[in-house]
Scaffold this motif. Structure first.
Motif, PDB file in Angstrom:
ATOM      1  N   ASP A 195       0.835  -1.210   0.000  1.00 53.22           N
ATOM      2  CA  ASP A 195       0.000   0.000   0.000  1.00 53.22           C
ATOM      3  C   ASP A 195       0.866   1.253   0.000  1.00 53.22           C
ATOM      4  OD1 ASP A 195      -2.316  -1.514   0.003  1.00 53.22           O
ATOM      5  OD2 ASP A 195      -2.587  -1.391   2.188  1.00 53.22           O
ATOM      6  N   LEU A 196       1.963   1.176   0.742  1.00 51.16           N
ATOM      7  CA  LEU A 196       2.892   2.309   0.792  1.00 51.16           C
ATOM      8  C   LEU A 196       3.477   2.582  -0.593  1.00 51.16           C
ATOM      9  CD1 LEU A 196       4.314   4.393   2.577  1.00 51.16           C
ATOM     10  CD2 LEU A 196       6.065   2.678   3.044  1.00 51.16           C
ATOM     11  N   GLY A 197       3.872   1.520  -1.289  1.00 50.61           N
ATOM     12  CA  GLY A 197       4.410   1.662  -2.644  1.00 50.61           C
ATOM     13  C   GLY A 197       3.393   2.246  -3.599  1.00 50.61           C
ATOM     14  N   ASP A 198       2.139   1.771  -3.502  1.00 49.70           N
ATOM     15  CA  ASP A 198       1.077   2.287  -4.370  1.00 49.70           C
ATOM     16  C   ASP A 198       0.841   3.773  -4.111  1.00 49.70           C
ATOM     17  OD1 ASP A 198       0.725  -0.210  -5.502  1.00 49.70           O
ATOM     18  OD2 ASP A 198      -0.997  -0.730  -4.221  1.00 49.70           O
ATOM     19  N   GLY A 199       0.741   4.139  -2.835  1.00 51.56           N
ATOM     20  CA  GLY A 199       0.510   5.547  -2.482  1.00 51.56           C
ATOM     21  C   GLY A 199       1.665   6.432  -2.896  1.00 51.56           C
ATOM     22  N   PHE A 200       2.872   5.925  -2.722  1.00 57.30           N
ATOM     23  CA  PHE A 200       4.074   6.664  -3.116  1.00 57.30           C
ATOM     24  C   PHE A 200       4.031   6.944  -4.621  1.00 57.30           C
ATOM     25  CE2 PHE A 200       8.481   7.201  -4.375  1.00 57.30           C
ATOM     26  CZ  PHE A 200       9.053   7.885  -3.318  1.00 57.30           C
ATOM     27  N   ALA A 201       3.761   5.909  -5.408  1.00 56.89           N
ATOM     28  CA  ALA A 201       3.719   6.048  -6.873  1.00 56.89           C
ATOM     29  C   ALA A 201       2.630   7.024  -7.313  1.00 56.89           C
ATOM     30  CB  ALA A 201       3.503   4.690  -7.523  1.00 56.89           C
ATOM     31  N   LYS A 202       1.560   7.111  -6.533  1.00 54.70           N
ATOM     32  CA  LYS A 202       0.445   8.007  -6.881  1.00 54.70           C
ATOM     33  C   LYS A 202       0.679   9.440  -6.400  1.00 54.70           C
ATOM     34  CE  LYS A 202      -2.932   4.309  -6.963  1.00 54.70           C
ATOM     35  NZ  LYS A 202      -3.971   3.592  -6.223  1.00 54.70           N
ATOM     36  N   GLY A 203       1.779   9.657  -5.647  1.00 55.39           N
ATOM     37  CA  GLY A 203       2.096  11.019  -5.226  1.00 55.39           C
ATOM     38  C   GLY A 203       1.576  11.393  -3.852  1.00 55.39           C
ATOM     39  N   ASP A 204       1.229  10.424  -3.035  1.00 58.50           N
ATOM     40  CA  ASP A 204       0.750  10.698  -1.677  1.00 58.50           C
ATOM     41  C   ASP A 204       1.953  11.061  -0.801  1.00 58.50           C
ATOM     42  OD1 ASP A 204      -0.194  10.663   0.933  1.00 58.50           O
ATOM     43  OD2 ASP A 204      -1.391   8.846   0.661  1.00 58.50           O
ATOM     44  N   GLU A 205       2.031  12.330  -0.404  1.00 56.37           N
ATOM     45  CA  GLU A 205       3.178  12.811   0.372  1.00 56.37           C
ATOM     46  C   GLU A 205       3.309  12.120   1.726  1.00 56.37           C
ATOM     47  OE1 GLU A 205       3.413  17.078   0.538  1.00 56.37           O
ATOM     48  OE2 GLU A 205       3.411  17.248  -1.645  1.00 56.37           O
ATOM     49  N   SER A 206       2.205  11.676   2.303  1.00 55.94           N
ATOM     50  CA  SER A 206       2.308  10.953   3.574  1.00 55.94           C
ATOM     51  C   SER A 206       3.042   9.627   3.370  1.00 55.94           C
ATOM     52  CB  SER A 206       0.921  10.722   4.190  1.00 55.94           C
ATOM     53  OG  SER A 206       0.163   9.817   3.398  1.00 55.94           O
ATOM     54  N   GLU A 209       6.361   8.325   5.285  1.00 59.81           N
ATOM     55  CA  GLU A 209       6.405   6.993   5.891  1.00 59.81           C
ATOM     56  C   GLU A 209       7.574   6.175   5.325  1.00 59.81           C
ATOM     57  OE1 GLU A 209       5.512   3.684   8.279  1.00 59.81           O
ATOM     58  OE2 GLU A 209       5.029   5.807   8.454  1.00 59.81           O
ATOM     59  N   ALA A 210       7.832   6.293   4.021  1.00 52.99           N
ATOM     60  CA  ALA A 210       8.960   5.581   3.421  1.00 52.99           C
ATOM     61  C   ALA A 210      10.273   6.067   4.033  1.00 52.99           C
ATOM     62  CB  ALA A 210       8.972   5.783   1.903  1.00 52.99           C
ATOM     63  N   TYR A 211      10.388   7.361   4.233  1.00 53.75           N
ATOM     64  CA  TYR A 211      11.599   7.907   4.860  1.00 53.75           C
ATOM     65  C   TYR A 211      11.708   7.407   6.304  1.00 53.75           C
ATOM     66  CZ  TYR A 211      15.250  10.984   6.435  1.00 53.75           C
ATOM     67  OH  TYR A 211      16.427  11.449   6.962  1.00 53.75           O
ATOM     68  N   ARG A 212      10.582   7.380   7.031  1.00 55.50           N
ATOM     69  CA  ARG A 212      10.603   6.902   8.412  1.00 55.50           C
ATOM     70  C   ARG A 212      11.046   5.438   8.472  1.00 55.50           C
ATOM     71  NH1 ARG A 212       8.250   3.964  11.876  1.00 55.50           N
ATOM     72  NH2 ARG A 212       6.542   3.262  10.581  1.00 55.50           N
ATOM     73  N   ARG A 213      10.560   4.636   7.543  1.00 59.29           N
ATOM     74  CA  ARG A 213      10.879   3.205   7.556  1.00 59.29           C
ATOM     75  C   ARG A 213      12.304   2.909   7.072  1.00 59.29           C
ATOM     76  NH1 ARG A 213       5.504  -0.091   5.383  1.00 59.29           N
ATOM     77  NH2 ARG A 213       4.083   0.886   6.859  1.00 59.29           N
ATOM     78  N   TRP A 214      12.736   3.594   6.018  1.00 61.13           N
ATOM     79  CA  TRP A 214      13.975   3.167   5.360  1.00 61.13           C
ATOM     80  C   TRP A 214      15.063   4.231   5.274  1.00 61.13           C
ATOM     81  CZ3 TRP A 214       9.477   1.806   2.095  1.00 61.13           C
ATOM     82  CH2 TRP A 214       8.941   0.573   2.466  1.00 61.13           C
TER      83      TRP A 214
END
Length: 185
Positions: free
Chosen positions: A8-19, A23-28
């Protein structure tokens, strides 16, 4: 609060969801930083690489394809490319210095490691004493090998301001290093 899956994080990231970027930065982010630090051996350069990875990933998020791998895997691929770029840039810079030295027919007597390390430590300490803007401009010039025009473009500062920060920073460093040099004689 629901936990966001990596998919879900990958999908949201690809769609431009800044949150999802946050979250990706927080995790990795720590993983990217740790790998970069181990590979380049310089924590400051590793911070720059980490920033480049996430900014680059965000700017090219349209190329992320979840069917080819997870967001984490994609980010780590970008990380290794940025590390390779940084090491390649460092090698080119060293080759340029060696070529200039050879061309000038300067004798290349190796400087004792202790002297080089001491010089680096003194310079680093003195750079940290400069005001933030002067530090930033000088670090970009010395470590990133950027021209004043490129620094102005990257920071958004007017070119005249970059030139002033450079001149003032160099003058302060010169004065501080001369004072330190006198103190050690």
């Amino acid at each position: 609060m629901t936990t966001v899956t990596d998919d879900d994080l990958g999908d949201g990231f690809a769609k431009g969801d800044e949150s999802c970027l946050a979250e990706a930065y927080r995790r990795w982010g720590a993983l990217v930083y740790t790998v970069a630090t181990r590979k380049v051996g310089d924590p400051e350069e590793a911070k720059d690489i980490t920033q480049q990875v996430f900014v680059g990933a965000w700017n090219s998020r349209g190329t992320f394809d979840a069917s080819r791998g997870s967001l984490k895997t994609w980010l780590m691929g970008i990380t290794y490319k940025k590390i390779a770029d940084a090491l390649d840039k460092r090698s080119r810079h060293l080759r340029s210095i060696e070529a200039a030295t050879a061309e000038a027919a300067m004798p290349t007597q190796p400087t004792p490691v202790t002297e080089t390390l001491l010089d680096h430590m003194v310079l680093t300490r003195e750079m940290e004493e400069l005001p933030d803007q002067q530090q930033l401009v000088l670090k970009m010039a010395f470590y990133d090998d950027l021209s004043q025009s490129q620094i102005a473009e990257h920071t958004g500062l007017p070119l005249g301001t970059v030139k002033s920060h450079t001149r003032r920073g160099l003058m302060r460093l010169k004065k501080r290093l001369e004072v330190d040099g006198e103190a050690h004689r």
